[in-house]
Enzyme design. Structure first.
Site, PDB file in Angstrom:
ATOM      1  N   GLU A  41      56.413  -7.991   4.236  1.00 62.43           N
ATOM      2  CA  GLU A  41      57.720  -8.110   4.151  1.00 62.43           C
ATOM      3  C   GLU A  41      58.293  -7.649   5.430  1.00 62.43           C
ATOM      4  O   GLU A  41      58.580  -6.398   5.492  1.00 62.43           O
ATOM      5  CB  GLU A  41      58.469  -7.938   3.000  1.00 62.43           C
ATOM      6  CG  GLU A  41      57.913  -8.405   1.739  1.00 62.43           C
ATOM      7  CD  GLU A  41      58.691  -8.150   0.287  1.00 62.43           C
ATOM      8  OE1 GLU A  41      59.505  -8.945  -0.109  1.00 62.43           O
ATOM      9  OE2 GLU A  41      58.665  -7.004   0.167  1.00 62.43           O
ATOM     10  N   HIS A  96      57.580  -1.272  -1.946  1.00 60.51           N
ATOM     11  CA  HIS A  96      58.881  -2.004  -1.100  1.00 60.51           C
ATOM     12  C   HIS A  96      59.439  -1.303  -0.146  1.00 60.51           C
ATOM     13  O   HIS A  96      59.631   0.035  -0.413  1.00 60.51           O
ATOM     14  CB  HIS A  96      59.839  -2.464  -2.208  1.00 60.51           C
ATOM     15  CG  HIS A  96      60.970  -3.673  -1.424  1.00 60.51           C
ATOM     16  ND1 HIS A  96      61.761  -3.112  -0.923  1.00 60.51           N
ATOM     17  CD2 HIS A  96      60.581  -4.828  -1.608  1.00 60.51           C
ATOM     18  CE1 HIS A  96      62.385  -4.303  -0.530  1.00 60.51           C
ATOM     19  NE2 HIS A  96      61.942  -5.398  -0.858  1.00 60.51           N
TER      20      HIS A  96
END
Length: 255
Positions: free
Chosen positions: A170, A98
């Site tokens: 993302e 992430h």
């Protein structure tokens, strides 16, 4: 085409009581309605993982994940949690790479590769997160950048191993409380690139970044998108349930 993946990471939120209420409500709802063509997953904090597992029950269709895990099975890694430990607590999926982990905790392409390998070695699903900065996006380099991130983490995998991987795109500029929601047009090129390279070769290509009830259906309609990785819109159970219902009603869920 496989199921539509609809998942959420709670990040550093929810204590045990709140996690139990959410999981119990999800268990009760799915017991009454079920799901067709959708694979739900939840990624709680480490402290809430076992409690969430217990409330969902052993037969739950919901996959549970962790937000990070170390690549070594054991050792002198103070403060870290290994993949076997995460699995022992109920994890079936490991979130890897992430952008917050990359920015604040030194996650690199090399460590994402180690973590993907560790998750696969223990039978867990690696959820590899990739995404570019606003500067890269504005330079028109989004697709090459994310393909390089993905290739670096997935290098050397066999077709069978790659088939067990999830990729979540993302874009950094679209995530978080101050993120700007991406338009469908902005996402077509990155997903076209991901689709050419990984479409049909992985378990799924997910989108995450300011996903909400207003844009979820349109995001699912983008070519090669096979799921959503949702933040704040799914932190409360009614929002997550609505997203699951929307996904189950989507034409892709029956494909």
């Amino acid at each position: 085409m496989g199921p539509l993946w609809i998942g959420t990471s709670w990040k550093m939120n929810k204590g045990l009581a709140e996690a139990r209420r959410y999981a119990r409500g999800l268990h009760d709802h799915l017991g009454k309605t079920g799901l067709s063509g959708v694979q739900p997953f939840i990624i709680p904090s480490f402290t809430a993982l076992a409690a969430t597992r217990d409330e969902l029950g052993a037969e739950s269709p919901v996959l549970l994940g962790v937000q990070n895990a170390h690549w070594d099975d054991h050792g002198a890694w103070t403060g870290e949690v290994s993949v076997p430990q995460a699995k022992d607590a109920g994890a079936q999926l490991v979130e890897i790479g992430h952008s917050e982990r990359r920015e604040h905790f030194g996650e690199t392409v090399a460590t994402t590769r180690l973590k993907v390998a560790a998750a696969l070695a223990h039978g867990l699903v690696p959820l590899l997160c990739i995404g570019e900065s606003a500067e890269v996006n504005q330079a028109g380099e989004s697709a090459p950048f994310i393909l390089q991130q993905a290739a670096g983490a997935l290098d050397g995998l066999t077709p069978e191993q790659l088939g067990r991987v999830l990729i979540a795109y993302e874009p950094i500029w679209a995530i978080g409380e101050n993120g700007r929601p991406a338009t469908v047009e902005e996402l077509r090129e990155p997903f076209a690139a991901l689709g050419r390279e990984y479409g049909g070769r992985t378990s799924g290509l997910l989108y995450g970044g300011s996903v909400n009830l207003d844009n979820a259906e349109d995001l699912l309609g983008i070519d090669h998108v096979t799921g959503l990785f949702v933040g704040r819109a799914a932190w409360e159970l009614p929002g997550y349930l609505r997203l699951l219902q929307m996904a189950a009603a989507h034409p892709k869920a029956g494909a």
